[in-house]
Write a protein that holds these residues in place. Structure first.
Motif, PDB file in Angstrom:
ATOM      1  N   LEU A   1      38.734  40.166  39.895  1.00 50.54           N
ATOM      2  CA  LEU A   1      38.855  40.868  38.615  1.00 50.54           C
ATOM      3  C   LEU A   1      40.311  41.221  38.332  1.00 50.54           C
ATOM      4  O   LEU A   1      40.807  41.047  37.205  1.00 50.54           O
ATOM      5  CB  LEU A   1      38.001  42.136  38.636  1.00 50.54           C
ATOM      6  N   ALA A   2      41.029  41.711  39.333  1.00 53.52           N
ATOM      7  CA  ALA A   2      42.436  42.056  39.145  1.00 53.52           C
ATOM      8  C   ALA A   2      43.257  40.829  38.776  1.00 53.52           C
ATOM      9  O   ALA A   2      44.176  40.903  37.953  1.00 53.52           O
ATOM     10  CB  ALA A   2      42.991  42.707  40.413  1.00 53.52           C
ATOM     11  N   ALA A   3      42.916  39.675  39.358  1.00 58.52           N
ATOM     12  CA  ALA A   3      43.629  38.445  39.031  1.00 58.52           C
ATOM     13  C   ALA A   3      43.381  38.041  37.583  1.00 58.52           C
ATOM     14  O   ALA A   3      44.298  37.623  36.869  1.00 58.52           O
ATOM     15  CB  ALA A   3      43.203  37.332  39.992  1.00 58.52           C
ATOM     16  N   ARG A   4      42.111  38.150  37.140  1.00 56.06           N
ATOM     17  CA  ARG A   4      41.810  37.815  35.736  1.00 56.06           C
ATOM     18  C   ARG A   4      42.529  38.765  34.789  1.00 56.06           C
ATOM     19  O   ARG A   4      43.048  38.366  33.749  1.00 56.06           O
ATOM     20  CB  ARG A   4      40.303  37.865  35.499  1.00 56.06           C
ATOM     21  N   TRP A   5      42.551  40.025  35.156  1.00 60.45           N
ATOM     22  CA  TRP A   5      43.203  41.029  34.330  1.00 60.45           C
ATOM     23  C   TRP A   5      44.702  40.724  34.199  1.00 60.45           C
ATOM     24  O   TRP A   5      45.277  40.769  33.113  1.00 60.45           O
ATOM     25  CB  TRP A   5      42.994  42.408  34.954  1.00 60.45           C
ATOM     26  N   ALA A   6      45.335  40.402  35.319  1.00 61.49           N
ATOM     27  CA  ALA A   6      46.764  40.103  35.306  1.00 61.49           C
ATOM     28  C   ALA A   6      47.050  38.836  34.508  1.00 61.49           C
ATOM     29  O   ALA A   6      48.062  38.742  33.810  1.00 61.49           O
ATOM     30  CB  ALA A   6      47.281  39.966  36.736  1.00 61.49           C
ATOM     31  N   GLU A   7      46.153  37.852  34.594  1.00 60.96           N
ATOM     32  CA  GLU A   7      46.355  36.590  33.878  1.00 60.96           C
ATOM     33  C   GLU A   7      46.372  36.814  32.370  1.00 60.96           C
ATOM     34  O   GLU A   7      47.173  36.219  31.644  1.00 60.96           O
ATOM     35  CB  GLU A   7      45.252  35.602  34.260  1.00 60.96           C
TER      36      GLU A   7
END
Length: 336
Positions: free
Chosen positions: A273-279
């Motif tokens: 989720l954090a990776a999607r958010w950062a993307e």
């Protein structure tokens, strides 16, 4: 194939009495190092024991134990050991003092493994000077009982006898471990122990152990995985997201039944989720327009149909060289 046989069960006896004269009579087992009482640190190290007996007056502890007391109290280490052994039933027994701030489970396991693989009566640690530490040791329970009975017969009672009388009668194997054998007899020792656990290489493990003891949690988790999650949440979302996310991961793992697997699965989802958010927060480079030909096949206007270039305010319109501008002033005499 030989079937797997788990190690034989063992008991533990922790001697937590004594006058602590070099500490000015302070309650040594209750002195805190790294936020935990010395006694609780030792109890954590022998947590695999089937029965743990603490020879001292009862007090609150981080985990349940059996309490015992020599009669009369204050009879010395051999009298205390004799009182503790009366509550044990396992073939092997770990005997420990309550002032060992750096004793860990793996050291206790090493003592027991060495004992089980030898014909010795016991295995003990030695300090940096090579001195025996008989209260950081594993023994064959039967041999301890026999030797204590022999000493009681010789001297009338084990009360007041020094530990060297016991070790002199036993066949012992020795292991050098200057860290695990470190005990706290003075306030200088306490200060040294407190300083050591705050060293960079120790502080995180010490803190996690202290928190788990304080919360009553017996759980091993992948610390690096949780730290990576906190980093991703802090960098990809916002700094306050790090502690909040790790809390929510712990809560989700508890609802899923707890255990390292539940923590790992909840961490994996949060990291994704954090990776999607950062993307989503990463600016994308503009796409280059497609090249067009003279035929205007893409639907864009051809060069001859291009709209007039945008002019800045105050620019004069362009005039063809053979054209007479309408703005030429009238110079006739009668021009009004």
């Amino acid at each position: 194939m030989t079937p797997y046989e788990p190690p034989a069960a063992h008991d533990a006896v922790v001697l937590a009495g004594g006058a602590a004269r070099r500490l000015g009579g302070a309650d040594k087992p209750g002195v805190r190092v790294g936020g935990r009482a010395l006694l609780d640190r030792v109890l954590a190290a022998c947590g695999d024991a089937r029965t743990t007996v603490v020879v001292a007056a009862p007090r609150p502890t981080a985990r349940p134990v059996t309490w015992a007391r020599e009669d009369p109290p204050g009879g010395g280490p051999l009298a205390a050991l004799d009182a503790g052994l009366r509550h044990t039933t396992a073939e092997h027994v770990v005997v420990l003092s309550a002032d060992l701030p750096f004793l860990q489970e793996r050291t206790v396991g090493r003592l027991l493994d060495t004992l089980r693989g030898s014909a010795a009566d016991g295995v003990l640690l030695t300090d940096p000077d090579g001195r025996d530490q008989p209260l950081v040791a594993a023994y064959r329970t039967r041999r301890l009982r026999e030797t204590l009975a022999l000493l009681a017969e010789r001297h009338g009672s084990p009360h007041g006898l020094p530990l060297r009388r016991l070790t002199a009668e036993l066949n012992l194997t020795r292991i050098s471990d200057p860290v695990a054998s470190f005990d706290c007899d003075t306030w200088d020792d306490i200060a040294s122990a407190r300083a050591r656990i705050r060293e960079h290489g120790h502080v995180l493990d010490e803190w996690i152990s202290a928190v788990k003891d304080e919360l009553g949690i017996d759980l091993d988790v992948d610390v690096k995985e949780l730290l990576d999650l906190a980093r991703d949440a802090a960098h990809g979302v916002a700094r306050p997201a790090a502690p909040l996310t790790t809390f929510l991961v712990g809560y989700a793992a508890a609802r899923a039944g707890g255990g390292p697997e539940a923590v790992s699965e909840a961490s994996r989802k949060a990291v994704a989720l954090a990776a999607r958010w950062a993307e989503e927060n990463t600016p994308r480079a503009p796409e280059a327009p497609e090249a067009t030909g003279a035929t205007g096949a893409t639907g864009a206007p051809e060069a001859s149909e291009a709209p007039e270039a945008r002019k800045a305010p105050g620019d004069r319109p362009e005039v063809a060289p053979d054209a007479t501008p309408d703005a030429t002033p009238d110079t006739r005499p009668d021009a009004g």
